[in-house]
Design a protein around this motif. Sequence first.
Motif, PDB file in Angstrom:
ATOM      1  N   LEU A   4       0.812  -1.068  -0.101  1.00 22.57           N
ATOM      2  CA  LEU A   4      -0.187  -0.125  -0.097  1.00 22.57           C
ATOM      3  C   LEU A   4       0.991   1.300   0.037  1.00 22.57           C
ATOM      4  N   LEU A   5       0.553   2.058  -0.895  1.00 22.09           N
ATOM      5  CA  LEU A   5       1.297   3.291  -1.155  1.00 22.09           C
ATOM      6  C   LEU A   5       0.549   4.560  -0.890  1.00 22.09           C
ATOM      7  N   PRO A   6       0.920   5.820  -0.496  1.00 21.81           N
ATOM      8  CA  PRO A   6       0.301   6.879  -0.538  1.00 21.81           C
ATOM      9  C   PRO A   6       0.388   7.426  -1.886  1.00 21.81           C
ATOM     10  N   PRO A   7      -0.442   8.379  -2.362  1.00 22.33           N
ATOM     11  CA  PRO A   7      -0.256   9.161  -3.528  1.00 22.33           C
ATOM     12  C   PRO A   7       0.833  10.311  -3.516  1.00 22.33           C
ATOM     13  N   SER A   8       1.019  11.032  -4.345  1.00 17.94           N
ATOM     14  CA  SER A   8       1.993  12.055  -4.222  1.00 17.94           C
ATOM     15  C   SER A   8       1.348  13.514  -4.559  1.00 17.94           C
ATOM     16  N   GLU A   9       1.388  14.614  -3.786  1.00 22.12           N
ATOM     17  CA  GLU A   9       0.936  15.898  -4.042  1.00 22.12           C
ATOM     18  C   GLU A   9       1.305  16.094  -5.584  1.00 22.12           C
ATOM     19  N   THR A  10       2.451  15.910  -6.043  1.00 24.29           N
ATOM     20  CA  THR A  10       3.269  16.359  -7.298  1.00 24.29           C
ATOM     21  C   THR A  10       2.557  15.074  -8.185  1.00 24.29           C
ATOM     22  N   TYR A  84       2.197   9.806 -10.473  1.00 25.51           N
ATOM     23  CA  TYR A  84       2.650  10.289  -9.297  1.00 25.51           C
ATOM     24  C   TYR A  84       4.299  10.373  -9.399  1.00 25.51           C
ATOM     25  N   THR A  85       4.619  11.617  -8.848  1.00 22.44           N
ATOM     26  CA  THR A  85       5.991  11.949  -8.894  1.00 22.44           C
ATOM     27  C   THR A  85       6.547  12.354  -7.625  1.00 22.44           C
ATOM     28  N   GLY A  86       7.811  12.647  -7.497  1.00 19.24           N
ATOM     29  CA  GLY A  86       8.089  13.109  -5.944  1.00 19.24           C
ATOM     30  C   GLY A  86       9.126  12.204  -5.429  1.00 19.24           C
ATOM     31  N   VAL A  87       9.389  12.449  -4.007  1.00 24.16           N
ATOM     32  CA  VAL A  87      10.543  11.631  -3.281  1.00 24.16           C
ATOM     33  C   VAL A  87      10.244  10.199  -3.281  1.00 24.16           C
ATOM     34  N   LEU A  88       8.977   9.851  -3.032  1.00 20.80           N
ATOM     35  CA  LEU A  88       8.754   8.437  -2.991  1.00 20.80           C
ATOM     36  C   LEU A  88       8.776   7.737  -4.440  1.00 20.80           C
ATOM     37  N   ASN A 196      11.797  11.205   8.780  1.00 23.38           N
ATOM     38  CA  ASN A 196      10.674  11.892   8.344  1.00 23.38           C
ATOM     39  C   ASN A 196      10.287  11.920   6.912  1.00 23.38           C
ATOM     40  N   HIS A 197      10.627  13.228   6.462  1.00 23.74           N
ATOM     41  CA  HIS A 197      10.506  13.384   4.952  1.00 23.74           C
ATOM     42  C   HIS A 197      11.380  12.387   4.184  1.00 23.74           C
ATOM     43  N   TRP A 198      12.516  11.966   4.456  1.00 17.79           N
ATOM     44  CA  TRP A 198      13.459  11.222   3.534  1.00 17.79           C
ATOM     45  C   TRP A 198      13.246   9.579   3.790  1.00 17.79           C
ATOM     46  N   ASN A 199      11.983   9.400   4.670  1.00 22.13           N
ATOM     47  CA  ASN A 199      11.663   7.794   4.658  1.00 22.13           C
ATOM     48  C   ASN A 199      10.973   7.656   3.450  1.00 22.13           C
ATOM     49  N   LYS A 200      10.395   8.586   2.709  1.00 22.83           N
ATOM     50  CA  LYS A 200       9.621   8.171   1.272  1.00 22.83           C
ATOM     51  C   LYS A 200      10.820   7.928   0.326  1.00 22.83           C
ATOM     52  N   ALA A 202      13.432   5.865   0.891  1.00 16.73           N
ATOM     53  CA  ALA A 202      13.624   4.449   1.273  1.00 16.73           C
ATOM     54  C   ALA A 202      12.448   3.615   0.747  1.00 16.73           C
ATOM     55  N   LYS A 203      11.242   3.971   1.059  1.00 17.59           N
ATOM     56  CA  LYS A 203      10.065   3.237   0.646  1.00 17.59           C
ATOM     57  C   LYS A 203      10.224   3.323  -0.820  1.00 17.59           C
ATOM     58  N   GLY A 204      10.252   4.280  -1.679  1.00 13.65           N
ATOM     59  CA  GLY A 204      10.478   4.277  -2.981  1.00 13.65           C
ATOM     60  C   GLY A 204      11.438   3.188  -3.597  1.00 13.65           C
ATOM     61  N   ARG A 205      12.739   3.191  -2.943  1.00  8.76           N
ATOM     62  CA  ARG A 205      13.548   2.378  -3.222  1.00  8.76           C
ATOM     63  C   ARG A 205      13.425   0.799  -3.011  1.00  8.76           C
ATOM     64  N   LEU A 206      12.741   0.599  -1.899  1.00  9.19           N
ATOM     65  CA  LEU A 206      12.251  -0.737  -1.347  1.00  9.19           C
ATOM     66  C   LEU A 206      11.103  -1.346  -2.533  1.00  9.19           C
ATOM     67  N   VAL A 207      10.283  -0.438  -2.822  1.00 18.60           N
ATOM     68  CA  VAL A 207       9.143  -1.078  -3.792  1.00 18.60           C
ATOM     69  C   VAL A 207       9.848  -1.162  -5.329  1.00 18.60           C
ATOM     70  N   ALA A 208      10.880  -0.520  -5.606  1.00 20.26           N
ATOM     71  CA  ALA A 208      11.585  -0.588  -6.990  1.00 20.26           C
ATOM     72  C   ALA A 208      12.339  -2.012  -6.714  1.00 20.26           C
TER      73      ALA A 208
END
Length: 253
Positions: A4-10, A84-88, A196-200, A202-208
């Motif tokens: 389960l992922l959140p969306p992104s504002e961008t 979706y784009t951004g940090v995650l 906090n912010h940069w945990n996204k 790590a989550k993106g890299r994990l899902v990749a």
Amino acid sequence: MTVLLPPSETKREGGDTSRTLDLRALSFPELADERAAVITAARSVSSEESSARTALKLGPKSIAERFRNLELDTSGTMPAIERYTGVLYDPLGAQTADDSTRSWWFDHVVVQSAMFGPIGAGDPIPAYRLSHDSRLGNLRLASLWPAVSSRVLDERADGLVLDLRSEGYRQLGPVPGSVAPRVVSVDGSGRRRALNHWNKTAKGRLVALLARTGAVVVTMDELVDWAAANGVVVERSDSGWDLVAESLEPVTV
């Protein structure tokens, strides 16, 4: 396994104009009525600049994003994992990922959208502007989404549900029994601190990495074994599970 992922504002602009939004073509088509209700409310608050500024928390540089909500039926679509784009999402490299990687995401990843509720990674969606805490007049996202989202997510769940959503989006669709790991950084003395912010990232890299390796995971024990085999540190902690950010190097997909 369901991730389960959140969306992104961008969000990436553009899309396939020959395939516009079809609510019943999205995953969980039984949510079409709820989706239509949110779209109607979002259009209403987006119709005037003053109401959009307050309801959608738009500043001078982003106020034009209100028009996205007025063009949902006519603008082009693209798979959610690309929209979706951004940090995650940037670490996924979704636009250049190979077919097997994309297939893994389409089979295993669900995004908790404020506009559409739970959607599959491959679902074709337009660009929009709406957040979990947006104000839509008498319609409250925190009242509309949780029960129906929880029901469809629970029905879909097959084995481990890895919840990587932020707290605001987790509340829009609680999944009892899911695992929400804490992303931590470990310093030279072994002391851990939650990111906090940069945990996204790590989550993106994990899902990749999960997708790139075609991970077959049904239980948390199997995820720990997969992680160890791929140089990723996932460990039990006093509060549940920790994912060590430093163990996730950038990956190319």
